[in-house]
Design a protein around this motif. Sequence first.
Motif, PDB file in Angstrom:
ATOM      1  N   SER A  40      32.342  41.502  48.878  1.00 21.50           N
ATOM      2  CA  SER A  40      32.190  40.678  47.589  1.00 21.50           C
ATOM      3  C   SER A  40      33.171  41.623  46.541  1.00 21.50           C
ATOM      4  N   GLY A  41      32.963  43.078  46.403  1.00 21.21           N
ATOM      5  CA  GLY A  41      33.711  43.566  45.563  1.00 21.21           C
ATOM      6  C   GLY A  41      35.166  43.403  45.800  1.00 21.21           C
ATOM      7  N   GLY A  42      35.505  43.454  47.088  1.00 27.20           N
ATOM      8  CA  GLY A  42      37.168  43.357  47.440  1.00 27.20           C
ATOM      9  C   GLY A  42      37.530  41.897  46.782  1.00 27.20           C
ATOM     10  N   LEU A  43      36.858  40.782  46.982  1.00 32.89           N
ATOM     11  CA  LEU A  43      36.952  39.591  46.673  1.00 32.89           C
ATOM     12  C   LEU A  43      37.081  39.438  45.164  1.00 32.89           C
ATOM     13  N   GLY A  44      36.245  40.180  44.386  1.00 31.15           N
ATOM     14  CA  GLY A  44      36.113  40.318  43.094  1.00 31.15           C
ATOM     15  C   GLY A  44      37.353  40.851  42.375  1.00 31.15           C
ATOM     16  N   THR A  45      37.871  41.886  43.200  1.00 33.73           N
ATOM     17  CA  THR A  45      39.223  42.459  42.632  1.00 33.73           C
ATOM     18  C   THR A  45      40.192  41.520  42.769  1.00 33.73           C
ATOM     19  N   LEU A  46      40.249  40.913  44.076  1.00 30.40           N
ATOM     20  CA  LEU A  46      41.298  39.824  44.316  1.00 30.40           C
ATOM     21  C   LEU A  46      41.369  38.805  43.306  1.00 30.40           C
ATOM     22  N   TYR A  47      40.246  38.252  42.935  1.00 31.60           N
ATOM     23  CA  TYR A  47      39.973  36.983  41.768  1.00 31.60           C
ATOM     24  C   TYR A  47      40.620  37.712  40.448  1.00 31.60           C
ATOM     25  N   GLN A  48      40.385  38.868  40.308  1.00 28.08           N
ATOM     26  CA  GLN A  48      41.030  39.349  38.846  1.00 28.08           C
ATOM     27  C   GLN A  48      42.434  39.464  38.995  1.00 28.08           C
ATOM     28  N   VAL A  49      42.878  39.754  40.032  1.00 31.32           N
ATOM     29  CA  VAL A  49      44.474  39.837  40.070  1.00 31.32           C
ATOM     30  C   VAL A  49      45.002  38.452  40.283  1.00 31.32           C
ATOM     31  N   LEU A  50      44.491  37.534  40.694  1.00 37.71           N
ATOM     32  CA  LEU A  50      44.760  36.002  40.875  1.00 37.71           C
ATOM     33  C   LEU A  50      44.760  35.573  39.429  1.00 37.71           C
ATOM     34  N   TRP A  51      43.601  35.735  38.891  1.00 36.14           N
ATOM     35  CA  TRP A  51      43.476  34.993  37.470  1.00 36.14           C
ATOM     36  C   TRP A  51      44.446  35.674  36.418  1.00 36.14           C
ATOM     37  N   GLY A  52      44.738  36.799  36.682  1.00 35.91           N
ATOM     38  CA  GLY A  52      45.788  37.583  35.982  1.00 35.91           C
ATOM     39  C   GLY A  52      47.243  36.830  36.043  1.00 35.91           C
ATOM     40  N   LYS A  53      47.365  36.665  37.585  1.00 34.97           N
ATOM     41  CA  LYS A  53      48.740  35.789  37.616  1.00 34.97           C
ATOM     42  C   LYS A  53      48.693  34.402  37.081  1.00 34.97           C
ATOM     43  N   PHE A  54      47.507  33.724  37.041  1.00 34.67           N
ATOM     44  CA  PHE A  54      47.490  32.451  36.403  1.00 34.67           C
ATOM     45  C   PHE A  54      47.702  32.352  34.879  1.00 34.67           C
ATOM     46  N   LEU A  55      46.923  33.420  34.330  1.00 35.85           N
ATOM     47  CA  LEU A  55      47.181  33.833  32.851  1.00 35.85           C
ATOM     48  C   LEU A  55      48.389  33.968  32.315  1.00 35.85           C
ATOM     49  N   GLU A  56      49.222  34.786  33.253  1.00 38.25           N
ATOM     50  CA  GLU A  56      50.775  35.257  32.968  1.00 38.25           C
ATOM     51  C   GLU A  56      51.537  33.842  32.866  1.00 38.25           C
ATOM     52  N   ASN A  57      51.139  32.916  33.227  1.00 35.74           N
ATOM     53  CA  ASN A  57      51.728  31.348  33.215  1.00 35.74           C
ATOM     54  C   ASN A  57      51.584  31.025  31.766  1.00 35.74           C
ATOM     55  N   PHE A  58      50.145  31.358  31.068  1.00 37.79           N
ATOM     56  CA  PHE A  58      50.151  30.829  29.766  1.00 37.79           C
ATOM     57  C   PHE A  58      50.552  31.714  28.731  1.00 37.79           C
ATOM     58  N   ILE A  59      50.393  33.176  28.857  1.00 44.77           N
ATOM     59  CA  ILE A  59      50.633  34.225  27.990  1.00 44.77           C
ATOM     60  C   ILE A  59      52.012  34.410  28.231  1.00 44.77           C
ATOM     61  N   GLY A  60      52.440  34.736  29.218  1.00 48.02           N
ATOM     62  CA  GLY A  60      53.809  35.205  29.501  1.00 48.02           C
ATOM     63  C   GLY A  60      54.107  36.525  29.710  1.00 48.02           C
ATOM     64  N   LEU A  61      53.304  37.572  29.226  1.00 49.78           N
ATOM     65  CA  LEU A  61      53.259  38.835  29.464  1.00 49.78           C
ATOM     66  C   LEU A  61      52.385  39.540  30.169  1.00 49.78           C
ATOM     67  N   THR A  62      52.475  40.186  31.346  1.00 52.31           N
ATOM     68  CA  THR A  62      51.542  40.747  32.300  1.00 52.31           C
ATOM     69  C   THR A  62      50.420  41.515  31.448  1.00 52.31           C
TER      70      THR A  62
END
Length: 106
Positions: free
Chosen positions: A16-38
Motif C-alpha cells: 500500500s505504501g509503495g502504491l501510494g508513492t506510485l500514485y503521487q508520481v502519476l498524479w504529478g505527471k498528470f498535473l504536469e499537463n495542466f501546470i506545465g512545470l514539474t
Amino acid sequence: MAVTVKIILFIVFFVSGGLGTLYQVLWGKFLENFIGLTAYAYAAVLSAFIGGLALGSRLLSPWADRRNPLRVYAFLEGCVGIYALLYPYVSSAVLHFIVRAFPSLS
C-alpha cells in the motif's frame, strides 16, 4: 494475532505504501499537463497529500475511532483505489471544463 496474520498485514501495508508513492508520481505527471512545470506539479501533489492527511485526521478521526481500524483502513484504501482509477477521466473532464470556462487559456 497469529504470526501469519502479522506477516500478511505487513505485506499489505508495504504494498500500500509503495502504491501510494506510485500514485503521487502519476498524479504529478498528470498535473504536469495542466501546470506545465514539474516542480509546481509536484508541489501541488505534496500540498494536496499533506492537506488531505490533516483534513482527514480532523474530519474522520471521531468516526474512525469507533470502528475496527483494519476495516477503516481497507475502506479508505478502496476509496483511494477507485479515485485513482477514475482520475484520468475526471482530469479530462476538468480540462474540458477549464478550456470552455476560460477560452483564453487554450
